[in-house]
Design a protein around this motif. Structure first.
Motif: not given
Length: 496
Positions: A79, A83, A305, A308-309, A312, A329, A332-333, A336
């Protein structure tokens, strides 16, 4: 003369300060590049060890703890690495909404703006992630040596979890613990089978974990069959003397607590059929821990983390996020928001849609659409859609399709394949079916009249399908469907 000296001194001081600032900036950038390079090297080492561990049978409990620590540090490192690549885009991404949807700039700025606030709220601790991974990797020497002595799997079903979405993601230690129970834990004696509770919140992967481990070749050679029980079938197996031939793994899904006497009767029957039979409990209720004969497995939600991985990986598919920093980007939002407010199933639904169109405006629209869905349902029903689904309450998903104003979409959560179904639900199976992704991409595929919408179909065993009913008109508010509860007397239970 004094003015000339003063001016010269001021100019020299200004140049000196600029020199120091440029030197610091250059040094800082060089230091960051070294950190990123070092982090990439450590991530490769960690990933190599984890993939190798997933291809071995690990019975040492200490090694399983180390494996979990390594996994946590690795996902945190991934992450931070991702980022750090797009952090410079924070401010420029404020303008994406205006470019993609110039008719509603204020609205989009609410979704994509506040870059400075986001940057301050979620700082990229590159140094912390690097140090954490360095510490864990440095202590893995004994782990690697011991790993070489662990039996190798004949086939390695977990290697591809980093690259595609038909392999169970993560849960490295939990997989090994479950497999150890199936193969090594014997009956505790006293005419009772070995019982392992797997406890976790809704949609964290409890059934998927069991089904995934049951595909292992050692399990197939150890048990002759697997029997899944839920709802009323839990009591019927004992009352009607259902026959289980050979050594059997019985998987019981408990949706509510049961009295000790009912459970004792069930266990006695399972043990009487074969002394090698074992029982796995799947439940959201922490109180089921008391029914186990071994230490339970608690499945917590993935860390941000790790989540998120995974998100994606699913959203980008074969594409490399490093080559699409603006999309990374946005992802990632979204990750979250899904991690804090939604479920893993909802994240899979969105990822499946996003993978179809790697376009910045499309992905930015998904982020905006997600917020509008939440706002509308909070306004109409006073609850977040996630909780409406859990209560089988209708939702309004008109904002989820491309033309929300022209295509209202009232959805009634109906059933999940493999779960107990009501008579009404069974009757609706004959209705036309449309995939939610197809409906979002082209609202014109919507059938006339009532139909079923397939929100998502898992590519992992037990291949769960999330199918919901869409009426032609509005339905009465309230709970429309309810899954059949466990029969017998119940006591108050506290879900996780």
């Amino acid at each position: 003369m004094e003015l000339a000296v003063s001016a010269a001194a001021g100019e020299l001081m200004s140049r000196f300060i600029s020199f120091l600032a440029n030197k610091y900036h250059s040094s800082h950038e060089h230091s960051k590049e070294k950190q990123l390079k070092r982090l990439q090297q450590l991530l490769l080492r960690a990933r190599t060890v984890i993939e190798e561990a997933d291809g071995r049978y690990i019975t040492n409990s200490g090694m399983l703890v180390q494996l979990s620590m390594l996994g946590d540090a690795m996902y945190r490192g991934y992450w931070a690495l991702g980022a750090s690549r797009y952090i410079s885009l924070e401010e420029s991404m404020e303008e994406v909404g205006e470019v993609c949807n110039p008719s509603a700039p204020k609205r989009i700025r609410m979704v994509h703006g506040s870059a400075r606030k986001n940057k301050a709220t979620y700082p990229v601790d590159l140094q912390g992630a690097l140090e954490s991974l360095e510490d864990v990797v440095a202590g893995m020497t004994e782990f690697v040596v011991l790993l070489d002595g662990c039996d190798r799997m004949l086939r390695r079903p977990y290697d591809a979890y980093l690259y595609n979405d038909n392999i169970m993601f993560g849960r490295h230690a939990e997989k090994q613990k479950l497999l150890n129970f199936m193969l090594r834990h014997n009956s505790p004696g006293g005419g009772a089978p070995a019982v392992l509770p797997i406890i976790g919140a809704s949609e964290v992967g409890k059934r998927t974990l069991v089904a995934h481990v049951c595909k292992d070749e050692r399990f197939s050679s150890h048990f002759s069959s697997v029997r899944y029980l839920s709802g009323n079938s839990f009591s019927r197996i004992a009352d009607h003397g259902s026959i289980m031939s050979g050594k059997t793994l019985v998987v019981v899904e408990l949706v509510s607590d049961v009295e000790e006497e009912y459970w004792a009767k069930f266990c006695s029957f399972v043990a009487s059929m074969d002394s090698g039979n074992k029982v796995i409990i799947i439940s959201r209720l922490k109180s089921t821990e008391r029914l186990g004969t071994v230490e339970p497995i608690f499945l917590s939600t993935l860390s941000y983390e790790e989540f998120s991985y995974l998100f994606k990986t699913l959203a980008f598919g074969s594409a490399n996020p490093a080559q699409h920093p603006r999309l990374a980007w946005i992802a990632d939002k979204l990750a979250r928001q899904f991690h804090s407010e939604w479920s893993l199933t909802a994240a899979n639904i969105f990822a499946d849609l996003m993978r179809r169109n790697l376009n910045v405006c499309f992905w930015a629209g998904m982020l905006s659409r997600l917020r509008r869905v939440v706002e509308r349902n909070l306004s109409m029903f006073g609850e977040h859609p996630r909780f409406l689904v859990q209560r089988y309450h209708q939702m309004d998903l008109r904002d989820f399709v491309l033309h929300p104003a022209a295509s209202p979409l009232h959805v009634v959560p109906s059933y999940t394949s493999g779960s107990s179904r009501t008579e009404v639900t069974t009757e609706r199976e004959s209705l036309p079916r449309v995939r939610l992704g197809d409906l979002v991409m082209d609202p014109g595929v919507r059938p006339q009249g009532d139909f079923n919408v397939v929100a998502w179909e898992s590519r992992l065993p037990p291949y769960t399908s999330f199918v919901h009913f869409v009426p032609n008109g509005d339905v009465a508010p309230g709970v429309v469907e309810q899954s059949t509860p466990l029969s017998g007397r119940k006591r108050a239970a506290v879900p996780l």
